[in-house]
Design a protein around this motif. Structure first.
Motif: not given
Length: 251
Positions: A1-21, A49-56
């Protein structure tokens, strides 16, 4: 799945990125460094473009009520419109437990963010979390003057940031999920108790006092347990003592 993470450089965003990856999914970081400004909308359409889900998981340092409401509300409106144009399946939003009756500051901004997302056509799944364990570190940074920190009177049920990130990832990837969930730690406590424990472990500041200024907006709500989870909330560890031992081991 292709997931866009808004705030990917923040405390939670970094962890969400790591978990999804780590689960084998492609993550698109929506940050200003990546060329996306969610407040103005610049770069959003191309990035989605082509993103399935967004995590804000976006955050803001703003505290003045009108400014923070404008920031979160505008970001939500920009993202929900761009998500609709891109054909995104759903949006997952990180929010905060107990904000329905708040009137000021960051909590009021998050409530405005929820409302703005819910006005759109793309389905939204909201994870309302309690304050993170790291909130205690923030309190020391924000309120310490000399050898004294003064924290607001607040009942809370501190939760692990990584646990929050894992639940956000779960909501992003699930085919079906509730529209709103609450997530908190396993124990209710006074914020000042946790901050004092952290200060003792760090060796400074020497004193941690509790503010009892009832003229501050939403002070009575926070002090009276208004930010505690409801009976249907998921409770998950580790507790604060375990987090403290892991991140600030006793010397």
């Amino acid at each position: 799945m292709r997931v866009a993470v808004l705030g990917a450089s923040g405390l939670i965003g970094r962890d969400v990125t790591a978990v999804l990856s780590g689960r084998g999914h492609e993550v698109i970081a929506l940050t200003r460094a990546s060329g996306v400004d969610a407040y103005t909308g610049a770069g959003l359409d191309a990035a989605l473009a082509g993103v399935d889900v967004i995590v804000d998981a976006v955050n803001s340092p703003l505290q003045e009520t009108a400014a923070v409401r404008d920031f979160f509300g505008t970001v939500a409106a920009r993202v929900r419109a761009a998500a609709a144009r891109a054909g995104v399946r759903h949006i997952v939003l990180l929010s905060i437990i107990g904000i329905d009756d708040t009137t000021a500051g960051h909590y009021a901004g998050k409530l405005a963010q929820e409302h703005a997302y819910l006005e759109g056509t793309v389905p939204v799944r909201i994870l309302r979390a309690a304050q993170f364990h790291e909130f205690t570190e923030m309190m020391l940074n924000w309120t310490t003057v000399g050898d004294t920190a003064t924290v607001p009177r607040m009942r809370t049920q501190l939760v692990n940031a990584r646990t929050v990130a894992e639940r956000l990832a779960d909501l992003a990837l699930a085919a079906e999920a509730p529209a709103r969930l609450e997530l908190a730690g396993p124990e209710a406590l006074d914020l000042v108790t946790a901050v004092r424990a952290l200060a003792e472990r760090l060796g400074a500041p020497a004193r941690v006092l509790e503010s009892t200024d009832d003229t501050v907006p939403d002070a009575a709500l926070q002090a009276g347990g208004g930010l505690l989870p409801g009976p249907a909330a998921e409770l998950a560890g580790p507790d604060f003592a375990a987090w403290l031992d892991e991140h600030h081991p006793a010397g």
